[in-house]
Design a protein around this motif. Sequence first.
Motif, PDB file in Angstrom:
ATOM      1  N   ASP A 255      13.449  90.143 129.928  1.00  0.00           N
ATOM      2  CA  ASP A 255      14.051  89.306 128.897  1.00  0.00           C
ATOM      3  C   ASP A 255      14.890  90.094 127.902  1.00  0.00           C
ATOM      4  OD1 ASP A 255      11.816  90.604 127.949  1.00  0.00           O
ATOM      5  OD2 ASP A 255      11.225  89.000 126.586  1.00  0.00           O
ATOM      6  N   VAL A 256      14.915  91.414 128.039  1.00  0.00           N
ATOM      7  CA  VAL A 256      15.696  92.253 127.140  1.00  0.00           C
ATOM      8  C   VAL A 256      16.066  93.536 127.867  1.00  0.00           C
ATOM      9  CG1 VAL A 256      13.638  93.378 126.177  1.00  0.00           C
ATOM     10  CG2 VAL A 256      15.754  93.344 124.853  1.00  0.00           C
TER      11      VAL A 256
ATOM     12  N   GLY B  28      18.488  90.136 119.618  1.00  0.00           N
ATOM     13  CA  GLY B  28      17.152  90.258 120.183  1.00  0.00           C
ATOM     14  C   GLY B  28      16.793  91.680 120.575  1.00  0.00           C
TER      15      GLY B  28
ATOM     16  N   MET C 280      14.212  86.870 120.840  1.00  0.00           N
ATOM     17  CA  MET C 280      14.665  87.377 122.124  1.00  0.00           C
ATOM     18  C   MET C 280      15.644  86.444 122.843  1.00  0.00           C
ATOM     19  SD  MET C 280      13.598  90.260 122.150  1.00  0.00           S
ATOM     20  CE  MET C 280      14.482  90.484 123.661  1.00  0.00           C
TER      21      MET C 280
ATOM     22  N   GLU D 178       9.562  90.200 118.450  1.00  0.00           N
ATOM     23  CA  GLU D 178       9.815  89.499 119.707  1.00  0.00           C
ATOM     24  C   GLU D 178      10.301  88.067 119.485  1.00  0.00           C
ATOM     25  OE1 GLU D 178       9.696  90.998 122.567  1.00  0.00           O
ATOM     26  OE2 GLU D 178       8.976  92.865 121.705  1.00  0.00           O
ATOM     27  N   GLN D 179      10.405  87.659 118.243  1.00  0.00           N
ATOM     28  CA  GLN D 179      10.702  86.248 117.945  1.00  0.00           C
ATOM     29  C   GLN D 179      12.120  85.853 118.339  1.00  0.00           C
ATOM     30  OE1 GLN D 179       9.669  85.057 113.951  1.00  0.00           O
ATOM     31  NE2 GLN D 179      11.036  83.288 113.994  1.00  0.00           N
TER      32      GLN D 179
ATOM     33  N   ARG E 157       9.754  94.207 131.793  1.00  0.00           N
ATOM     34  CA  ARG E 157      10.153  92.938 131.201  1.00  0.00           C
ATOM     35  C   ARG E 157      11.627  92.711 131.495  1.00  0.00           C
ATOM     36  NH1 ARG E 157       9.619  93.395 124.777  1.00  0.00           N
ATOM     37  NH2 ARG E 157      10.595  91.356 125.049  1.00  0.00           N
TER      38      ARG E 157
ATOM     39  N   LYS F 166      10.665  96.657 116.808  1.00  0.00           N
ATOM     40  CA  LYS F 166       9.211  96.502 116.937  1.00  0.00           C
ATOM     41  C   LYS F 166       8.601  97.747 117.567  1.00  0.00           C
ATOM     42  CE  LYS F 166       5.833  93.864 119.660  1.00  0.00           C
ATOM     43  NZ  LYS F 166       5.598  94.892 120.689  1.00  0.00           N
ATOM     44  N   TYR F 167       9.232  98.243 118.646  1.00  0.00           N
ATOM     45  CA  TYR F 167       8.698  99.422 119.321  1.00  0.00           C
ATOM     46  C   TYR F 167       8.829 100.689 118.460  1.00  0.00           C
ATOM     47  CZ  TYR F 167       8.580  96.687 123.654  1.00  0.00           C
ATOM     48  OH  TYR F 167       8.300  95.737 124.616  1.00  0.00           O
TER      49      TYR F 167
ATOM     50  N   SER G 153      13.641  93.673 119.080  1.00  0.00           N
ATOM     51  CA  SER G 153      12.598  94.173 119.969  1.00  0.00           C
ATOM     52  C   SER G 153      12.457  95.688 119.861  1.00  0.00           C
ATOM     53  CB  SER G 153      12.921  93.776 121.410  1.00  0.00           C
ATOM     54  OG  SER G 153      11.892  94.178 122.286  1.00  0.00           O
TER      55      SER G 153
END
Length: 396
Positions: A67-68, A30, A99, A96-97, A65, A37-38, A34
């Motif tokens: 979650d990561v 994850g 995570m 983000e799918q 956040r 993505k950034y 993530s």
Amino acid sequence: MKRNLHWILIGLAVIIRILLSASTYHSDLGAFASSGKYIAGEGKWLTFYDQIASKDASGNLVVHRDDVVFNYQPLAYILPSIVYLPFNSVIKQTGEQFMNRNWVTSQNTPFVPLLSLYKLPMILADLAMLWLLPMFFIKEKNKKLAQLIWAFNPIAIFVSSVMGQVDIVITLLLTAALLSYKNKKLFLSIILIALSSLIKPIGLILIPLILIPTLQNKKYLKTLALGLVGVGTYILGILPFIGSASYRYYALFAEQINKSTYAGISIASGHDIPLFFIVYILILFLSWGKKISFRTAFGTALLSSLAFSHFHPQWLVWLTPWLIIYSIEKKNFLFYIATLLCWFGVLFSFDETLHLQTFLQSKLMIPTVIRLSNFFKEIVQLSRAGLVASLFWYLK
């Protein structure tokens, strides 16, 4: 016929990796999805750490956040993102799918091809070892043997295709550094080690080993230059991120760094000498006294950082190429096999999300039989003790 069989087996190993990459998931992936993505999706190459947390106007760290966490060094996220670049639109939409494991429970298929895309950087590093390892040997049969052993090495397959962890990239860089040293390209070797440290800082313990031979030969300027290049490469790599409070808090001094120093000898209340420090200094002394070769010092230094700690299973891949080289040259595969058995014991000592539950259809998997054993604790202790014992064997 034998040549065709060799490449058929290599092809089979590649297929195994692809199938496993699309049918397994671990939450560590994850963070790379993530960060991809950034970085690859939104172009935040130098500010991706700040997407997790940053300082407000009053200087307090504000978590954006929870979650990561990006708790690895910069190249751990930048290198995979370079591979993701041709797929940046897909990465931006799906980063983000993955995570957490919640999405796994909703899957009714044993394969998700998108998982292979996010594990692609690790699989490429894994397969690059098939090209790199044969370079350590002269005889053709040894070259092919090294390829086959790596192709079906369960640790490599687990790290690259099941977990999708960047430890396999560290392994590639460290193995390339070892080969560069063998070919007397010391500056290239130390740069590769420093680059590996910009993923996880384990490589920093190898820099002094490269300096010892030049210092012994009284090449003081070369020793100084090598040290400056090694440390300088690492500093230059982290410099663009030093200003990030999130990087300093989560990655620069990550908790995992201290794992190797947990076990120690107590000499007074509150005063322990880490066993890793004792053995590491012994390795430096043996190297200085020319009692062991650079290659032996290289492998045992890595092993000493793991043997006395509650290490994560993927970390053992760092020294797996060294162990394969050692086994082929010595024509003795006892310790290679024993290390694999010890690794399996360690792997199954973790919860099922690190092995059987990595499969998308884990509900169909057979429960972990080893956990049913009344001797499970002893099996794990023997496994970890076996790695400590092998460390001293290599230093003999």
